[in-house]
Design an enzyme around this catalytic site. Structure first.
Site, PDB file in Angstrom:
ATOM      1  N   SER A  31      71.937  45.058  88.907  1.00  0.00           N
ATOM      2  CA  SER A  31      72.879  45.733  89.152  1.00  0.00           C
ATOM      3  C   SER A  31      73.957  45.223  90.367  1.00  0.00           C
ATOM      4  O   SER A  31      73.379  44.250  91.074  1.00  0.00           O
ATOM      5  CB  SER A  31      72.559  47.314  89.849  1.00  0.00           C
ATOM      6  OG  SER A  31      71.929  47.617  88.585  1.00  0.00           O
ATOM      7  N   THR A  34      77.970  41.026  91.502  1.00  0.00           N
ATOM      8  CA  THR A  34      77.663  39.535  90.923  1.00  0.00           C
ATOM      9  C   THR A  34      76.846  39.771  89.356  1.00  0.00           C
ATOM     10  O   THR A  34      77.490  38.907  88.492  1.00  0.00           O
ATOM     11  CB  THR A  34      76.604  38.965  91.746  1.00  0.00           C
ATOM     12  OG1 THR A  34      76.744  39.151  93.096  1.00  0.00           O
ATOM     13  CG2 THR A  34      76.227  37.495  91.252  1.00  0.00           C
ATOM     14  N   ALA A  89      71.250  39.937  94.881  1.00  0.00           N
ATOM     15  CA  ALA A  89      70.416  40.193  96.275  1.00  0.00           C
ATOM     16  C   ALA A  89      71.425  40.443  97.180  1.00  0.00           C
ATOM     17  O   ALA A  89      72.386  39.916  97.239  1.00  0.00           O
ATOM     18  CB  ALA A  89      69.627  39.519  96.330  1.00  0.00           C
ATOM     19  N   GLY A 101      69.516  46.649  97.191  1.00  0.00           N
ATOM     20  CA  GLY A 101      69.807  48.173  97.315  1.00  0.00           C
ATOM     21  C   GLY A 101      71.110  48.573  98.070  1.00  0.00           C
ATOM     22  O   GLY A 101      71.390  49.543  98.296  1.00  0.00           O
ATOM     23  N   GLY A 102      71.814  47.446  98.297  1.00  0.00           N
ATOM     24  CA  GLY A 102      73.097  47.534  99.072  1.00  0.00           C
ATOM     25  C   GLY A 102      73.936  48.549  97.959  1.00  0.00           C
ATOM     26  O   GLY A 102      75.036  49.242  98.488  1.00  0.00           O
ATOM     27  N   GLY A 103      73.824  48.501  96.804  1.00  0.00           N
ATOM     28  CA  GLY A 103      74.435  49.440  95.696  1.00  0.00           C
ATOM     29  C   GLY A 103      73.624  50.506  95.257  1.00  0.00           C
ATOM     30  O   GLY A 103      74.013  51.136  94.147  1.00  0.00           O
ATOM     31  N   GLU A 109      65.604  48.720  89.988  1.00  0.00           N
ATOM     32  CA  GLU A 109      65.588  47.300  90.068  1.00  0.00           C
ATOM     33  C   GLU A 109      64.073  46.962  90.134  1.00  0.00           C
ATOM     34  O   GLU A 109      63.840  46.100  89.571  1.00  0.00           O
ATOM     35  CB  GLU A 109      66.722  46.768  91.132  1.00  0.00           C
ATOM     36  CG  GLU A 109      67.988  46.923  90.623  1.00  0.00           C
ATOM     37  CD  GLU A 109      68.997  46.296  91.793  1.00  0.00           C
ATOM     38  OE1 GLU A 109      70.099  46.033  91.507  1.00  0.00           O
ATOM     39  OE2 GLU A 109      68.673  46.356  92.912  1.00  0.00           O
TER      40      GLU A 109
HETATM   41  O1  LIG Z   1      71.608  48.205  94.678  1.00  0.00           O
HETATM   42  C1  LIG Z   1      72.194  46.895  94.507  1.00  0.00           C
HETATM   43  C2  LIG Z   1      71.528  45.811  94.199  1.00  0.00           C
HETATM   44  O2  LIG Z   1      70.380  45.568  94.631  1.00  0.00           O
HETATM   45  C3  LIG Z   1      72.536  44.496  94.104  1.00  0.00           C
HETATM   46  O3  LIG Z   1      72.004  43.665  93.291  1.00  0.00           O
HETATM   47  C4  LIG Z   1      72.787  43.870  95.487  1.00  0.00           C
HETATM   48  O4  LIG Z   1      73.323  45.042  96.460  1.00  0.00           O
HETATM   49  C5  LIG Z   1      73.626  42.855  95.523  1.00  0.00           C
HETATM   50  O5  LIG Z   1      75.107  43.461  94.857  1.00  0.00           O
HETATM   51  P1  LIG Z   1      76.328  42.583  94.895  1.00  0.00           P
HETATM   52  O6  LIG Z   1      76.124  41.527  93.830  1.00  0.00           O
HETATM   53  O7  LIG Z   1      77.472  43.499  94.638  1.00  0.00           O
HETATM   54  O8  LIG Z   1      76.578  41.811  96.083  1.00  0.00           O
END
Ligand SMILES: O=C[C@H](O)[C@H](O)[C@H](O)COP(=O)(O)O
Length: 229
Positions: A31, A34, A89, A101-103, A109
């Site tokens: 998720s 990226t 990540a 988990g930023g999202g 996951e």
């Molecule tokens: O909960 C979100 C996931 O762990 C994402 O893989 C993580 O936050 C990286 O997200 P992004 O690709 O938007 O930086």
């Protein structure tokens, strides 16, 4: 790094990752932003090469997006194995331990990751750090979460409920809340993970320890593939 540069790196690493996808794979779909680029590149390969791929999504958002591009998806409980999961990540330290988990998707996951034969993370270079210091997400059961918050505060873990864009607490795909721990630095991730695992009310934390096999880091001058385990 400015956000336009970071977006470009995310796009490139998404494309790079799908080179590892093989016909017939059951593929965990992570998720985040990226992964959205990775899913774009995956749907192109499926269309152009007629690949037979089943995607196992790790969030409602990824499921909707993958299906909108014509990718077949199945729930994690409807597959007998997952060959490879590709995920993003938020940070990775020098021992290849990560925060996700930023999202707000780290619970699903992690369930998909631990049920996968191999895990690949794809990141831009800004996410590789010596020591983890990204806010650590905890998915928590709403019932008693105020008491849990106070306990975390007394432990000096700097908790903060994550808010939704529309006001009020953010809820995850599983109907839980997220508490982020604003720790200046996570020096002992294994011990912290064990402590959090033992606390009632925390469904899952965002420390992903000894899970990743391969990391693709995108630099301005191209991708670097690291075999972590
Ligand atoms: O909960 C979100 C996931 O762990 C994402 O893989 C993580 O936050 C990286 O997200 P992004 O690709 O938007 O930086």
């Amino acid at each position: 790094m400015n956000s336009a540069d970071q977006r470009e790196l995310k796009k490139h690493v998404g494309k790079e990752a799908v080179k590892h996808v093989k016909d017939g794979m059951v593929l965990g779909l992570g998720s985040g932003t990226t992964i959205k680029y990775m899913v774009d590149a995956l749907s192109e390969r499926i269309k152009n090469e007629g690949l037979d791929i089943i995607g196992v999504p790790t969030s409602n958002k990824t499921k909707r997006y993958a299906e909108s591009l014509g990718i077949t998806t199945k729930d994690v409980d409807k597959v007998d194995h997952i060959d490879l999961t590709i995920d993003g990540a938020d940070q990775i330290d020098k021992n290849f331990q990560g925060i996700k988990g930023g999202g707000a998707a780290h619970l699903m996951e992690k369930i998909v990751a631990i049920n996968s034969d191999r895990n690949m993370w794809i990141v831009d270079e800004s996410k590789m750090v010596k020591k983890l210091n990204y806010p650590l997400p905890l998915e928590v059961i709403p019932y008693g979460s105020g008491q849990l918050y106070r306990r975390l505060n007394r432990m000096g873990l700097h908790p903060k409920f994550r808010q939704s864009g529309h006001g009020g607490k953010l809820t995850t795909d599983s109907g839980d809340y997220i508490i982020d721990l604003g720790l200046p630095e996570i020096t002992t991730p294994v011990q912290l993970g064990e402590k959090l695992d033992s606390m009632t009310g925390i469904v899952e934390h965002g420390l992903f320890l000894n899970i990743v096999n391969t990391i693709i880091v995108e630099h301005a001058d191209g991708p670097e593939t690291i075999e972590a385990r």
